[in-house]
Scaffold this active site. Structure first.
Site, mmCIF file in Angstrom:
data_model
loop_
_atom_site.group_PDB
_atom_site.id
_atom_site.type_symbol
_atom_site.label_atom_id
_atom_site.label_comp_id
_atom_site.label_asym_id
_atom_site.label_seq_id
_atom_site.Cartn_x
_atom_site.Cartn_y
_atom_site.Cartn_z
ATOM 1 N N ALA A 88 4.854 -2.090 -7.336
ATOM 2 C CA ALA A 88 3.480 -1.684 -7.069
ATOM 3 C C ALA A 88 3.429 -0.201 -6.772
ATOM 4 O O ALA A 88 4.270 0.317 -6.053
ATOM 5 C CB ALA A 88 2.934 -2.466 -5.878
ATOM 6 N N ASP A 89 2.435 0.490 -7.316
ATOM 7 C CA ASP A 89 2.248 1.877 -6.907
ATOM 8 C C ASP A 89 1.202 1.922 -5.796
ATOM 9 O O ASP A 89 0.715 0.884 -5.350
ATOM 10 C CB ASP A 89 1.866 2.751 -8.106
ATOM 11 C CG ASP A 89 0.562 2.304 -8.737
ATOM 12 O OD1 ASP A 89 0.150 2.928 -9.722
ATOM 13 O OD2 ASP A 89 -0.034 1.321 -8.256
ATOM 14 N N SER A 90 0.844 3.121 -5.356
ATOM 15 C CA SER A 90 0.004 3.207 -4.166
ATOM 16 C C SER A 90 -1.365 2.574 -4.403
ATOM 17 O O SER A 90 -1.941 1.953 -3.499
ATOM 18 C CB SER A 90 -0.152 4.659 -3.745
ATOM 19 O OG SER A 90 -0.473 5.452 -4.869
ATOM 20 N N ASP A 92 -1.975 0.054 -6.291
ATOM 21 C CA ASP A 92 -1.754 -1.391 -6.208
ATOM 22 C C ASP A 92 -1.736 -1.852 -4.768
ATOM 23 O O ASP A 92 -2.280 -2.910 -4.430
ATOM 24 C CB ASP A 92 -0.415 -1.767 -6.863
ATOM 25 C CG ASP A 92 -0.553 -1.965 -8.345
ATOM 26 O OD1 ASP A 92 0.382 -1.593 -9.075
ATOM 27 O OD2 ASP A 92 -1.596 -2.490 -8.758
ATOM 28 N N ARG B 64 -6.850 4.208 -12.821
ATOM 29 C CA ARG B 64 -5.500 4.403 -13.358
ATOM 30 C C ARG B 64 -5.516 5.169 -14.659
ATOM 31 O O ARG B 64 -4.556 5.848 -15.018
ATOM 32 C CB ARG B 64 -4.863 3.037 -13.590
ATOM 33 C CG ARG B 64 -3.521 2.884 -12.996
ATOM 34 C CD ARG B 64 -3.033 1.503 -13.303
ATOM 35 N NE ARG B 64 -3.494 0.561 -12.316
ATOM 36 C CZ ARG B 64 -2.849 0.342 -11.188
ATOM 37 N NH1 ARG B 64 -1.741 0.983 -10.920
ATOM 38 N NH2 ARG B 64 -3.301 -0.522 -10.329
#
Lengths: 135, 133
Positions: A88-90, A92, B64
């Site tokens: 997971a990135d931030s 996420d 994103r």
């Protein structure tokens, strides 16, 4: 007149009360005066952290995390798993926190939500806020 | 249930000084939009059409999309446009088919009718998406 009663006797299998993981379960020992433990409590290294949050909360959190990151069902998500380890990135992480907010009906302050890095911390914070809400 | 979230309309804030502050603003915007989702679903009657998690995913997908940008001023402008869009939606200035077309189904309804021009030329496909190709 023969009345036949069909009675089904169902034998419930005796289920153990404890589920899969119970941290720090001590075998009951008969003590009279002293705290003499007959058998040493075996603690595997990875269960060294004591789980302060309820197991069901951790379960729910893991479910939401898995759904959010599209992980397969047999992916191991334990209390100590970091979100970044699962890919997971931030963004996420923030999304997971939002999902938890919706699921439990709470609102997390930004400063506290920033510190969440593992499933364990999330579950603890959730329980704290749920407690505050009900009291 | 926690107190319902209301979108407070503040004036245009000064530019973010660095990337960290811009990042913080992005997350604040994302949180604000996610907290407005129950209101949005209520206004446009989306209860049977979409789940809140899908809307959250749509919002995060849009964010994103621009994740590669590093200039704080560009990020600020994108956030401004995003905030404008969110305010419009919450003010019921848009209509249900707008929301469904833009956020539920995806980028335009053309995607769904792709079976009609299967195997047709790439020229037409590019032509439908934009003027410049």
């Amino acid at each position: 007149m023969v009345t036949s009663f069909t009675s089904s006797i169902s034998m419930q299998p005796r289920l153990s009360a404890t589920t899969t993981t119970r941290f720090g379960l001590q075998k009951p020992v008969s003590v009279f005066n002293t705290n003499l433990t007959l058998r040493p409590r075996s603690m595997p290294a990875r269960l060294a952290i004591s789980c302060a949050a309820k197991q069901e909360t951790v379960e729910k959190v893991s479910e939401i995390v898995k759904k959010q990151l599209s992980l397969s069902q047999d992916q191991k998500v334990t209390a100590g798993t970091k979100f970044t380890d699962l890919g997971a990135d931030s963004l996420d992480t923030v999304e997971i926190v939002m999902g938890l907010e919706e699921e439990f009906g709470i609102t997390m302050a930004e400063e506290r939500a920033k510190e969440i890095a593992t499933v364990q911390q999330a579950a603890e914070l959730i329980e704290e806020l749920v407690l505050e809400k009900t009291t | 249930m926690a107190a319902p979230f209301t979108l407070r309309k503040i004036g245009v804030p000064p530019n973010s000084a660095n990337l960290t502050e811009a990042r913080r603003r992005v997350f604040d915007f994302f949180r604000a939009s996610c907290r407005s989702i129950p209101t949005i679903m209520d206004i446009y009657n989306l209860q049977d059409v979409v789940a809140p998690s899908q809307l959250r995913f749509a919002i995060s997908a849009q964010i994103r999309n621009n994740a590669h940008i590093t200039d704080p001023k560009v990020i600020d402008l994108l956030l401004f446009k995003g905030m404008e869009e969110l305010t419009d939606i919450v003010d019921h200035a848009k209509q249900r088919h707008h929301i469904i077309g833009q956020y539920v189904v995806g980028e335009g309804l053309v995607q769904n009718t792709g079976s009609k021009d299967q195997g047709k030329s790439d020229f037409l496909k590019n032509f439908y998406t934009s003027n410049y190709f």
